[in-house]
Motif scaffolding. Structure first.
Motif, PDB file in Angstrom:
ATOM      1  N   ASN A 253       0.827  -1.203   0.000  1.00 22.35           N
ATOM      2  CA  ASN A 253       0.000   0.000   0.000  1.00 22.35           C
ATOM      3  C   ASN A 253       0.865   1.258   0.000  1.00 22.35           C
ATOM      4  N   ASP A 254       1.892   1.259   0.869  1.00 22.04           N
ATOM      5  CA  ASP A 254       2.791   2.412   0.943  1.00 22.04           C
ATOM      6  C   ASP A 254       3.469   2.639  -0.400  1.00 22.04           C
ATOM      7  N   PHE A 260       1.570   7.028  -6.558  1.00 26.10           N
ATOM      8  CA  PHE A 260       0.421   7.826  -6.944  1.00 26.10           C
ATOM      9  C   PHE A 260      -0.584   7.695  -5.807  1.00 26.10           C
ATOM     10  N   HIS A 261      -0.893   8.750  -5.124  1.00 24.03           N
ATOM     11  CA  HIS A 261      -1.767   8.614  -3.965  1.00 24.03           C
ATOM     12  C   HIS A 261      -3.139   8.067  -4.376  1.00 24.03           C
ATOM     13  N   GLY A 262      -3.591   7.020  -3.694  1.00 20.18           N
ATOM     14  CA  GLY A 262      -4.898   6.446  -3.981  1.00 20.18           C
ATOM     15  C   GLY A 262      -4.886   5.472  -5.145  1.00 20.18           C
ATOM     16  N   LEU A 263      -3.703   5.069  -5.592  1.00 24.98           N
ATOM     17  CA  LEU A 263      -3.610   4.172  -6.743  1.00 24.98           C
ATOM     18  C   LEU A 263      -4.368   2.852  -6.550  1.00 24.98           C
TER      19      LEU A 263
ATOM     20  N   PHE B 208     -12.267  14.038 -14.041  1.00 27.91           N
ATOM     21  CA  PHE B 208     -12.186  12.983 -13.029  1.00 27.91           C
ATOM     22  C   PHE B 208     -10.755  12.851 -12.524  1.00 27.91           C
ATOM     23  N   TYR B 209      -9.807  12.781 -13.465  1.00 21.93           N
ATOM     24  CA  TYR B 209      -8.408  12.596 -13.053  1.00 21.93           C
ATOM     25  C   TYR B 209      -7.868  13.820 -12.328  1.00 21.93           C
ATOM     26  N   LEU B 210      -8.360  14.976 -12.733  1.00 25.33           N
ATOM     27  CA  LEU B 210      -7.981  16.199 -12.020  1.00 25.33           C
ATOM     28  C   LEU B 210      -8.403  16.087 -10.554  1.00 25.33           C
ATOM     29  N   GLY B 211      -9.649  15.681 -10.343  1.00 27.36           N
ATOM     30  CA  GLY B 211     -10.136  15.494  -8.970  1.00 27.36           C
ATOM     31  C   GLY B 211      -9.324  14.451  -8.238  1.00 27.36           C
ATOM     32  N   PHE B 212      -8.991  13.390  -8.944  1.00 24.65           N
ATOM     33  CA  PHE B 212      -8.262  12.292  -8.307  1.00 24.65           C
ATOM     34  C   PHE B 212      -6.897  12.733  -7.792  1.00 24.65           C
TER      35      PHE B 212
END
Lengths: 307, 263
Positions: A253-254, A260-263, B208-212
């Motif tokens: 996860n890290d 990429f945060h939230g990948l 969407f990707y901008l928000g992400f």
């Protein structure tokens, strides 16, 4: 009045208006479908049960439909219109249950506009719902769950642990009076303002509004995917002993969040879209996700969030 | 235990179950549920003390987004039945049992929230036929399931010996409970996928990707995100060729009136 307007067709009075001719104006005035006060009270009461059919596929969708139903009944007489309205409001929807009234008011005014011939399409209605639901949940969670309930609850509990019934009464009555008046107040304001916004729109402006609503909706969806999804891939990729002698493990996860945060959430989300486009039944996907949770915990590559 | 007491307690359990999902009147909060169950048994003081104590434990139990908190409804009603009812447990024991009850309730509510998917699919079918009444009925059928998932186990608690019940609670393997909890953390992506799939056009995906990517900035809360979203939408609309065509022709000499006339 309308005669006067026709005579001054080229005058400044025509600014930002695209008034139909006199005959049409009169017809519109006669046929204009409006929600009654009774409808609005009914919507207010029904929205209380927004969460009743909460489900893991589309969350509060049937609850929203239940809330907006008085508007559907009032505005659409035609069976096809009714059916379309029902389908429109069975799309995914989820917000803080106490902020729902603010959204309900705007949507009620949008539906009113649509029923009166306004060019509001389904994507616009859902764009407004999605665009509002994220930020509004962001307001409701800290205010009601994070602040008001703990404060009122702790105060009432301090009365109750002594064996007094006053704590129960303070909590129960206090909470419900605040909640119900807040609900009516916010719904009335948003309905009134929503009518003002949609009432002033003609032609191109409505298209702009539709596009704008969809943009906000997609943007907020992008924010929600990593924020409201909890996933913890706990496989240890590497571990090293820090200077203080404490073992510090780096999990998958890290690593992925480092790229990429939230990948992890995004990949799961895109995988679901891919499956949906291949006409895989959402129910199967949901059971698959739960099975993944159990399997992942059993095999040790998924864990509950650590914080 | 009189018949009236039994009926009242089961009714309260049912209402607490409904409230655990509806979350409006707060009948599922320990301070309300325990006090009322205590009243039904004629033990209001015990109920209030238990409720107040549990309320302090449950202060932070809240459903945010799609994640489900430990179930205050079943925990409150079950503990109150054991403390105020015929089992006459000590308040401290009732509080200790509240946590496994909250976990059991959590599993049950996840199960009902999953079963409700079938209800929603039935509603889809009635939407084809424009049947509003059926949709209303289905909505409340889902609520009925939530009520029963607390009412039925609570009714069992009224009659079964408490040690047997804790044995059953402890026999549910950890892997199932934890696994379902983990699953409920990310099962929401399917909902996001469905609505995004509905709204998305190639032109909208960049937003969407901008928000992400902006979501990483934890200091920007959802309200501020809403502001950013609206700003982005306004900028796009003022620049997009399909909306600015008329403004361009306006700049080339037409009078304002005729531009607006052309709308």
């Amino acid at each position: 009045m309308s005669h006067f307007k026709n005579e001054n067709k080229l005058s400044e009075n025509k600014l930002n208006e695209n008034k139909p001719n006199r005959e049409e104006v009169e017809v519109m005035a006669d046929d204009k479908k409006r929600l009654t006060k009774k409808d609005l009270i009914s919507i207010w009461w029904r929205t209380t049960f927004l969460m009743a059919s909460y489900n893991y596929e589309r969350m509060q969708n049937l609850g929203f439909l239940y809330g907006i139903m008085p508007a559907i009944r009032r505005l659409y007489k035609d069976k096809a219109d009714k059916s379309a309205a029902m389908k429109r409001h069975l799309e995914f929807y989820n917000t803080h249950p106490y902020m729902a009234w603010s959204i309900m008011g705007v949507v009620a005014s949008l539906e009113e506009d649509k029923a009166n011939g306004g060019d509001v399409d389904d994507a616009a209605v859902n764009g407004v719902k999605v665009g509002m639901m994220g930020p509004f949940a962001g307001v409701g969670d800290p205010i009601f769950w994070g602040t008001l309930r703990p404060i009122l609850g702790a105060f009432a509990a301090s009365l109750a642990v002594g064996g007094s019934l006053s704590g129960f009464l303070v909590f129960f009555l206090g909470w419900n009076i605040i909640r119900m008046s807040f609900a009516w107040f916010t719904q009335s304001i948003s309905y009134r303002e929503g009518t003002k916004i949609t009432g002033n729109m003609q032609g191109n402006q409505l298209q702009k509004f539709t596009m704008g609503a969809s943009i906000v909706g997609m943007f907020i969806m992008g924010v929600l995917v990593p924020r409201w999804t909890t996933i913890n891939l706990s496989t240890v990729v590497s571990s090293k002993t820090g200077d203080d002698g404490v073992q510090k493990a780096t999990t998958l996860n890290d690593t992925l969040n480092g790229i990429f945060h939230g990948l992890p959430a995004l990949l799961l989300f895109l995988f679901c879209i891919w499956l949906l486009r291949r006409k895989v039944n959402p129910i199967i996907i949901i059971f698959g996700l739960f099975a993944l949770g159990i399997l992942g915990f059993w095999l040790g590559f998924l864990a509950l969030p650590t914080n | 235990m009189s018949v009236i007491t039994i009926i009242l307690v089961i009714l309260l359990a049912f209402l607490a179950g409904c409230e655990s999902v509806v979350d409006q009147f707060q009948l599922h909060q320990p301070i309300v549920a325990c006090t009322l169950v205590g009243l039904a048994f004629g033990e209001p003081t015990k109920g209030a003390i238990l409720g107040g104590t549990l309320q302090l434990i449950a202060l932070g139990w809240m459903n945010i987004g799609a994640s489900v908190a430990p179930d205050a409804a079943f925990a409150s009603v079950a503990s109150a039945i054991l403390v105020c009812g015929p089992a006459k447990l000590e308040t401290s024991n009732g509080i200790a049992l509240a946590i496994p009850f909250a976990m059991a309730g959590l599993v049950l509510t996840i199960a009902v929230r999953t079963l409700a998917i079938f209800i929603v699919h039935l509603a889809d079918r009635y939407a084809d036929r424009a049947n509003l009444f059926a949709a209303e009925a289905l909505h409340f059928f889902a609520l009925l399931m939530q009520g029963l998932r607390v009412a039925i186990p609570s009714a069992l608690l009224l009659f079964l010996p408490p040690d047997q019940i804790t044995a059953v609670l402890n026999s549910v393997p950890d892997v199932i409970i934890k696994g379902l909890q983990i699953g409920s953390g990310f099962v929401v992506v399917i909902g996001y996928a469905m609505i995004t799939n509905m709204m998305a056009t190639p032109r909208l995906w960049p937003f969407f990707y901008l928000g992400f990517v902006v979501a990483v900035l934890a200091d920007i809360n959802l309200v501020a995100m809403g502001v950013i979203g609206v700003c982005v939408a306004m900028i796009y609309i003022s620049l997009a060729p399909e909306f600015s065509k008329k403004a361009v022709s306006g700049a080339s000499g037409d009078s304002l009136d005729s531009i607006l006339e052309d709308y």
